[in-house]
Scaffold this active site. Sequence first.
Site, PDB file in Angstrom:
ATOM      1  N   CYS A 269       0.815  -1.231   0.000  1.00  0.00           N
ATOM      2  CA  CYS A 269       0.000   0.000   0.000  1.00  0.00           C
ATOM      3  C   CYS A 269       0.839   1.266   0.000  1.00  0.00           C
ATOM      4  CB  CYS A 269      -0.944   0.001   1.192  1.00  0.00           C
ATOM      5  SG  CYS A 269      -1.942  -1.476   1.279  1.00  0.00           S
TER       6      CYS A 269
ATOM      7  N   ASN B 298     -10.410  -0.235   0.651  1.00  0.00           N
ATOM      8  CA  ASN B 298      -8.947  -0.169   0.623  1.00  0.00           C
ATOM      9  C   ASN B 298      -8.438  -0.771  -0.686  1.00  0.00           C
ATOM     10  OD1 ASN B 298      -6.203  -0.650   0.900  1.00  0.00           O
ATOM     11  ND2 ASN B 298      -6.325  -1.147   3.076  1.00  0.00           N
TER      12      ASN B 298
ATOM     13  N   HIS C 167      -3.109   7.117   2.720  1.00  0.00           N
ATOM     14  CA  HIS C 167      -3.609   5.852   2.173  1.00  0.00           C
ATOM     15  C   HIS C 167      -4.972   5.574   2.801  1.00  0.00           C
ATOM     16  CE1 HIS C 167      -4.279   1.793   1.185  1.00  0.00           C
ATOM     17  NE2 HIS C 167      -3.839   1.275   2.312  1.00  0.00           N
TER      18      HIS C 167
HETATM   19  N1  COA Z   1     -17.808  -8.220  10.802  1.00  0.00           N
HETATM   20  C1  COA Z   1     -18.186  -8.389  12.094  1.00  0.00           C
HETATM   21  N2  COA Z   1     -17.319  -8.662  13.083  1.00  0.00           N
HETATM   22  C2  COA Z   1     -16.017  -8.743  12.742  1.00  0.00           C
HETATM   23  C3  COA Z   1     -15.551  -8.562  11.428  1.00  0.00           C
HETATM   24  C4  COA Z   1     -16.517  -8.302  10.439  1.00  0.00           C
HETATM   25  N3  COA Z   1     -16.193  -8.111   9.148  1.00  0.00           N
HETATM   26  N4  COA Z   1     -14.225  -8.690  11.409  1.00  0.00           N
HETATM   27  C5  COA Z   1     -13.844  -8.950  12.676  1.00  0.00           C
HETATM   28  N5  COA Z   1     -14.916  -8.972  13.476  1.00  0.00           N
HETATM   29  C6  COA Z   1     -14.986  -9.199  14.931  1.00  0.00           C
HETATM   30  C7  COA Z   1     -13.755  -9.860  15.486  1.00  0.00           C
HETATM   31  O1  COA Z   1     -13.811 -11.259  15.314  1.00  0.00           O
HETATM   32  C8  COA Z   1     -13.818  -9.431  16.919  1.00  0.00           C
HETATM   33  O2  COA Z   1     -14.719 -10.242  17.602  1.00  0.00           O
HETATM   34  P1  COA Z   1     -14.454 -10.653  19.142  1.00  0.00           P
HETATM   35  O3  COA Z   1     -14.465  -9.353  19.906  1.00  0.00           O
HETATM   36  O4  COA Z   1     -15.598 -11.539  19.445  1.00  0.00           O
HETATM   37  O5  COA Z   1     -13.113 -11.320  19.168  1.00  0.00           O
HETATM   38  C9  COA Z   1     -14.428  -8.026  16.880  1.00  0.00           C
HETATM   39  O6  COA Z   1     -15.056  -7.938  15.580  1.00  0.00           O
HETATM   40  C10 COA Z   1     -13.412  -6.928  16.995  1.00  0.00           C
HETATM   41  O7  COA Z   1     -12.318  -7.238  16.136  1.00  0.00           O
HETATM   42  P2  COA Z   1     -11.052  -6.321  16.017  1.00  0.00           P
HETATM   43  O8  COA Z   1     -10.102  -6.961  15.051  1.00  0.00           O
HETATM   44  O9  COA Z   1     -10.549  -5.930  17.354  1.00  0.00           O
HETATM   45  O10 COA Z   1     -11.740  -5.038  15.363  1.00  0.00           O
HETATM   46  P3  COA Z   1     -11.102  -3.662  15.061  1.00  0.00           P
HETATM   47  O11 COA Z   1     -11.853  -2.602  15.730  1.00  0.00           O
HETATM   48  O12 COA Z   1      -9.608  -3.688  15.227  1.00  0.00           O
HETATM   49  O13 COA Z   1     -11.418  -3.504  13.519  1.00  0.00           O
HETATM   50  C11 COA Z   1     -10.214  -3.702  11.455  1.00  0.00           C
HETATM   51  C12 COA Z   1     -10.881  -4.436  12.594  1.00  0.00           C
HETATM   52  C13 COA Z   1      -9.593  -4.699  10.494  1.00  0.00           C
HETATM   53  C14 COA Z   1     -11.272  -2.879  10.750  1.00  0.00           C
HETATM   54  C15 COA Z   1      -9.132  -2.763  12.032  1.00  0.00           C
HETATM   55  O14 COA Z   1      -8.308  -3.474  12.921  1.00  0.00           O
HETATM   56  C16 COA Z   1      -8.274  -2.137  10.980  1.00  0.00           C
HETATM   57  O15 COA Z   1      -8.729  -1.363  10.163  1.00  0.00           O
HETATM   58  N6  COA Z   1      -6.967  -2.424  11.010  1.00  0.00           N
HETATM   59  C17 COA Z   1      -6.072  -1.867  10.050  1.00  0.00           C
HETATM   60  C18 COA Z   1      -6.276  -2.554   8.754  1.00  0.00           C
HETATM   61  C19 COA Z   1      -5.539  -1.900   7.659  1.00  0.00           C
HETATM   62  O16 COA Z   1      -5.367  -0.720   7.647  1.00  0.00           O
HETATM   63  N7  COA Z   1      -5.138  -2.717   6.720  1.00  0.00           N
HETATM   64  C20 COA Z   1      -4.539  -2.300   5.522  1.00  0.00           C
HETATM   65  C21 COA Z   1      -3.196  -1.851   5.725  1.00  0.00           C
HETATM   66  S1  COA Z   1      -2.642  -1.350   4.191  1.00  0.00           S
END
Ligand code: COA
Length: 301
Positions: free
Chosen positions: A110, A254, A227
């Site tokens: 990215c 993304n 990004h």
């Molecule tokens: N729908 C519903 N629930 C979901 C889910 C989805 N699509 N994806 C994950 N969950 C659940 C998890 O299993 C977790 O459940 P639990 O509490 O029972 O364990 C809960 O939601 C919270 O998960 P978590 O990973 O802590 O959520 P988050 O607030 O960190 O959000 C992302 C997840 C991926 C959106 C976030 O971490 C993020 O944006 N990270 C950066 C990603 C990024 O920028 N990637 C590209 C880099 S180039």
Amino acid sequence: MGLIIKKAAKLKMDKFYDNFYFEKMLDTSNEWIVKRTGIEKRFFSEKPLSQMAEEAAENLKLTDEEKKKIRLLIVSTVGGDFIVPSLAAILQGRLGLEKEILAFDLNIACTGFVGGTILAESYLRAGEYALVIGAEKLSNFTNFKDRTTAIIFADGAGACLYEKSKEKFYKDLGTISDEKFLTLKSDEGYLKMEGREVFRFATSVMPKSIEKVLKRADQKIDLFILHQANERIINFIEKKIPGNYYSNIKNYANTSSASIAMALADLYEKDSLRGKNILLAGFGGGLTYGTCIVRGENEIR
Ligand code: COA
């Protein structure tokens, strides 16, 4: 600035998938996706990546004079329909660019569009042009049964025509090796991500990189384009470093290294880049990050 944005354009996208599309196939909800990411819809392409990249570049409507000035063509991508030849080599011919140019693909995930921009600045001489394209077909590498990635990644392509100027250029690039948090292994074929760790990485490294560049440059920034990975990451950084931040993640999700190029294209279409000092900042797999400052052209089109 060391680079002036002459033109920016993106692929024409016709078929969008909203979050309800995923509700039917995954244990997720529109509400969760909007709240945690800011994403409302995304584009999945039915065309090969080479065609997507070509269309984005064609939409720049390059004149013969502009084509002659292009000395460098970089296509940033994590991978496409060709391994060899490179997309850049393919596009040199399809776009009718000069033969005596350097054309290559770049994979810094990215961070690719910012990396390509920084490379272009270091390669060109004043007055020369570079074409930097970010093109990604992440749907080829998405496990649509994995709710942690399927709702986040999407397809897109954007192209930017830069001219090297004589002014000073400010940049910061970095790599922090990781084989766990964000991977696309050839024998697995799918993107895998530990979202929380990537979130932590982005929110700790990016403000430092941006602040470093701002301190060195000591000038007013009119527009911050990060990004488009997660609305919450953009909001977090905006709180730390207040300014005018652009976000379009709700429309495109993304799209990895295409995201900043597409943001530039959206703003160029509205004539919102002209004369502006623009900070670009990317981060992603590697783990990698990069920040630089470019300027929107002053001239009236
Ligand atoms: N729908 C519903 N629930 C979901 C889910 C989805 N699509 N994806 C994950 N969950 C659940 C998890 O299993 C977790 O459940 P639990 O509490 O029972 O364990 C809960 O939601 C919270 O998960 P978590 O990973 O802590 O959520 P988050 O607030 O960190 O959000 C992302 C997840 C991926 C959106 C976030 O971490 C993020 O944006 N990270 C950066 C990603 C990024 O920028 N990637 C590209 C880099 S180039």
